[in-house]
Design an enzyme around this catalytic site. Sequence first.
Site, mmCIF file in Angstrom:
data_model
loop_
_atom_site.group_PDB
_atom_site.id
_atom_site.type_symbol
_atom_site.label_atom_id
_atom_site.label_comp_id
_atom_site.label_asym_id
_atom_site.label_seq_id
_atom_site.Cartn_x
_atom_site.Cartn_y
_atom_site.Cartn_z
ATOM 1 C CB SER A 120 -0.911 0.247 1.420
ATOM 2 O OG SER A 120 -1.712 1.630 1.356
ATOM 3 C CG ASP A 174 -4.823 1.985 1.150
ATOM 4 O OD1 ASP A 174 -6.332 1.708 1.364
ATOM 5 O OD2 ASP A 174 -3.302 1.821 0.999
ATOM 6 C CG HIS A 195 -8.928 0.028 -0.213
ATOM 7 N ND1 HIS A 195 -8.143 -0.284 1.069
ATOM 8 C CD2 HIS A 195 -10.721 -0.380 -0.095
ATOM 9 C CE1 HIS A 195 -9.633 -0.218 1.621
ATOM 10 N NE2 HIS A 195 -10.590 -0.170 0.927
ATOM 11 C CG ASP A 203 -5.821 -2.545 3.406
ATOM 12 O OD1 ASP A 203 -4.866 -2.393 3.495
ATOM 13 O OD2 ASP A 203 -6.938 -2.096 2.920
ATOM 14 C CG HIS A 228 -3.611 -1.433 -2.200
ATOM 15 N ND1 HIS A 228 -4.852 -2.577 -1.673
ATOM 16 C CD2 HIS A 228 -4.117 -0.282 -0.654
ATOM 17 C CE1 HIS A 228 -5.999 -2.226 -0.605
ATOM 18 N NE2 HIS A 228 -5.231 -1.038 -0.208
ATOM 19 C CG MET A 256 -11.237 -2.771 5.516
ATOM 20 S SD MET A 256 -10.030 -2.452 4.288
ATOM 21 C CE MET A 256 -9.640 -1.600 5.832
ATOM 22 C CG MET A 308 -8.091 7.470 2.700
ATOM 23 S SD MET A 308 -7.857 7.374 3.951
ATOM 24 C CE MET A 308 -6.517 5.454 4.375
ATOM 25 C CG MET A 319 -11.246 2.660 2.256
ATOM 26 S SD MET A 319 -9.493 3.211 3.103
ATOM 27 C CE MET A 319 -8.440 2.496 1.279
HETATM 28 C C1 DX5 Z 1 -5.846 1.570 5.583
HETATM 29 C C2 DX5 Z 1 -5.715 0.841 4.225
HETATM 30 C C3 DX5 Z 1 -4.489 0.218 3.932
HETATM 31 C C4 DX5 Z 1 -3.371 0.809 4.567
HETATM 32 C C5 DX5 Z 1 -2.083 -0.366 5.424
HETATM 33 O O1 DX5 Z 1 -7.347 2.399 5.850
HETATM 34 O O2 DX5 Z 1 -6.181 0.504 3.026
HETATM 35 O O3 DX5 Z 1 -4.613 -0.378 3.125
HETATM 36 O O4 DX5 Z 1 -2.550 1.231 3.864
HETATM 37 O O5 DX5 Z 1 -1.800 -0.256 6.889
HETATM 38 P P1 DX5 Z 1 -1.084 -1.079 7.490
HETATM 39 O O6 DX5 Z 1 -0.359 -1.987 5.957
HETATM 40 O O7 DX5 Z 1 0.418 -0.377 7.600
HETATM 41 O O8 DX5 Z 1 -2.103 -1.552 7.739
HETATM 42 ZN ZN ZN Z 2 -6.553 -0.341 1.823
#
Ligand code: DX5
Ligand code: ZN
Length: 220
Positions: A9, A36, A68, A179, A34, A141, A38, A70
């Site tokens: 990620s 993310d 991903h 994740d 990956h 998750m 948000m 969110m």
């Molecule tokens: C959290 C994200 C993850 C995050 C994971 O909301 O969806 O992808 O980057 O980070 P680690 O591996 O550090 O828990």
């Molecule tokens: Zn993620």
Amino acid sequence: MTTEKIAPSILSADFNRLGDEVAEVLRGGADYVHVDVMDGIFVPNISIGVPVVESLRRAFPSAFLDVHLMITQPVRYVGAFCRAGASLLTFHVEADTPENITRALAETRACGVKTGLSVKPNTYWQALEPWLAELDMVLVMTVEPGFGGQKFMANQMQKVSALRARLDEINPACDLEVDGGIGPETAPVALQAGANVLVAGSAVFGAADRAAQMQALRNR
Ligand code: DX5
Ligand code: ZN
């Protein structure tokens, strides 16, 4: 049968040198990148969006960009992320009405992009049932979404096992991704439960030797 895949990620990468960071993990054996996204509403944090996916696609034409989302009402941004070059878009089942989730999946597929659906820790896996047969990926998750570096929630493993069993019945080729909080200690737990795609942010980008760390995640 699904094969094991590692998806670093980039949330934990150094954004000042993102291209080099991504090149390094791809060279080191990452299967997916990956990304993310948000929006500060669906989750209490804001990260990156369409232009970053666009830049990554330009720099890494053949990389698998596992995006991903969110964000609330993701159907609004399907076109933009598909055009930007996502390989797969994952939506949260909690982020919209069932009708709009169905629309988002259909629009994604119409763009030739793969589809995933995700559940937060407090959502039952059964919420995904209406779409399970048609997905390329299911994402469980293992932390509350929003931030990297949180502690792995082992209590989500029952959900992973139940989903793997159900997918084996109706959609055996579907990837099952976990994740949050994945590292050398927790990866074997998730793989044992039935996950086959491991997202890891801090564990990979926080390691001095990223290639060796990804290898460690693969070894049960
Ligand atoms: C959290 C994200 C993850 C995050 C994971 O909301 O969806 O992808 O980057 O980070 P680690 O591996 O550090 O828990
Ligand atoms: Zn993620």
